[in-house]
Enzyme design. Structure first.
Site, short mmCIF file in Angstrom:
data_model
loop_
_atom_site.label_atom_id
_atom_site.label_comp_id
_atom_site.label_asym_id
_atom_site.label_seq_id
_atom_site.Cartn_x
_atom_site.Cartn_y
_atom_site.Cartn_z
N ASP B 53 0.53 5.42 2.08
CA ASP B 53 0.17 5.65 3.49
C ASP B 53 -0.08 4.34 4.24
O ASP B 53 -0.24 3.28 3.63
CB ASP B 53 -1.10 6.50 3.55
CG ASP B 53 -0.84 7.94 3.13
OD1 ASP B 53 0.29 8.42 3.31
OD2 ASP B 53 -1.78 8.58 2.60
N TYR B 111 -3.61 4.06 -9.96
CA TYR B 111 -4.14 3.68 -8.65
C TYR B 111 -5.54 3.11 -8.83
O TYR B 111 -6.24 3.47 -9.79
CB TYR B 111 -4.27 4.91 -7.74
CG TYR B 111 -2.99 5.41 -7.12
CD1 TYR B 111 -2.51 4.87 -5.94
CD2 TYR B 111 -2.27 6.45 -7.70
CE1 TYR B 111 -1.35 5.35 -5.35
CE2 TYR B 111 -1.10 6.94 -7.12
CZ TYR B 111 -0.65 6.37 -5.94
OH TYR B 111 0.50 6.84 -5.35
#
Lengths: 245, 245
Positions: B53, B111
């Protein structure tokens, strides 16, 4: 009058340096003075421990200012961090004796300089290190550090013009720490001349690559010729970490 | 045709995210495709392991592209890092078998999410962490992490609409490391649904402050209701660290 001491952290990337210039919007000092003037309702001037150049950062810059404001310290720090841009943060606000002077009373400083030593650059360290890809002889650089420690006339390692004031300074610590591709250089001393850290850094790197010999350090101490020392490395690798009083 | 695999690091601060949009100038994919098209002289499209994003960063995003170019890999990496903006760095260029597909062949991802947990913000971490000043019960959050590990239907922890595809994913590791005021969260799993890491993070933080109870995790696994889980934390604390094949 109250005398207020500020401990300030800033990311210098967007600024022309610490010292207020005509256009105060682009300096750290100018930004902080503007907010303090709003906060107290009277024009405030702050005294920094010393200047930092455009692009140079600080984790522990110290400044002080005088005010008649009755505002509580906790309110001050909240106000400052609410209205300062997010790349300038006031870490601490303290009330100090009226004679405290951030510049005159400083007895020493700690700087660090960061070198990204890899032929592949880093996307994250680009504003916070000097990206230098040549291979370095760390042992030789450590030897050079040991030669720089102590009291010497550092004028040849500075951008100062000849001056009547003493240019003798004492370096208490100069060390290198390796962390992956990053080299962290720590400088602790009683004072640093204009651009002294960056010129010493350039000299250390050029000794590390073999461009300069170890002997250059004693030579520059003796002949005081700036151009015999190494390059001035870029300002964005430099951090003012701490000021001692 | 040659199939080239890229390992990419980027500071996502200035970008609208990974995926190319109409205006390719503001996306990571668009930037890289433009340079590859210049480099090879033919229009190149790259396949990323997945989107990130706006504002999200990567230390090890993977992409691949097909080309007839005869250029050597060492020349490619030099060309890319010379012409890409400095906040996008190609760390590695490899030739891989023609059937390698950066998205379909990914077997897992790592992540990390970073929280600056102090009432005084950080000038340096502002683009790389979520500045969250409320006090957190780390032990309770660790307990919550243990409940999330394993195979579950994570649709309630995602921004996905109902779908026929499976929304069961397996989290192999979810851990918290404290380093001063920074909390580092590590997520390793076989795949993550849209916004899943950020919604799990929001849930963990709200459990840590006591806004949500530990039981909310099992509830959301069962009732699959997004609004019962925690907030979506900001994208700038999120890093795609590694893609596994």
């Amino acid at each position: 009058m109250r005398n207020i001491k500020l401990t300030i952290e800033y990311d210098g990337t967007r600024y022309l340096g610490w010292q207020r210039l005509g256009n105060s919007e682009k300096t750290i000092q100018g930004k902080i003075e503007n907010i303090l003037t709003q906060m107290t309702g009277t024009k405030i001037e702050i005294i920094g421990s010393g200047r930092t150049d455009a692009g140079t950062h600080a984790r522990g810059q110290i400044a002080n200012f005088k005010t008649d404001s009755k505002m509580m310290l906790a309110e001050m720090i909240d106000f400052l961090n609410r209205y300062l841009p997010r790349d300038i943060v006031v870490k601490k606000v303290e009330e100090v004796p009226e004679r405290f002077h951030a510049r005159y009373n400083a007895t020493g400083k700690k700087y660090s300089y960061h070198v990204w030593n890899n032929e592949i650059p880093s996307a994250f360290e680009r504003h916070y290190s000097f990206q230098f890809s040549q291979e370095l002889d760390i042992d030789l650089m450590n030897e050079a550090c040991r030669k720089l420690i102590g009291s010497h006339d550092f004028i040849g390692f500075s951008s100062l013009k000849k001056t009547k004031k003493s240019t003798v300074r004492t370096i208490d610590e100069l060390s290198i720490q390796q962390e992956g591709s990053m080299l962290h250089f720590t400088f602790v001393g009683n004072g640093f001349l204009y651009k002294m850290v960056r010129i010493i850094m350039g000299t250390l790197l050029e000794i590390g690559t073999g461009t300069l010999e170890l002997g250059v350090i004693d030579e520059v101490f003796e002949n005081k010729i700036r151009s015999d020392a190494g390059m001035t490395v870029p300002s964005q690798g430099l951090f003012l970490d701490e000021v001692y009083y």
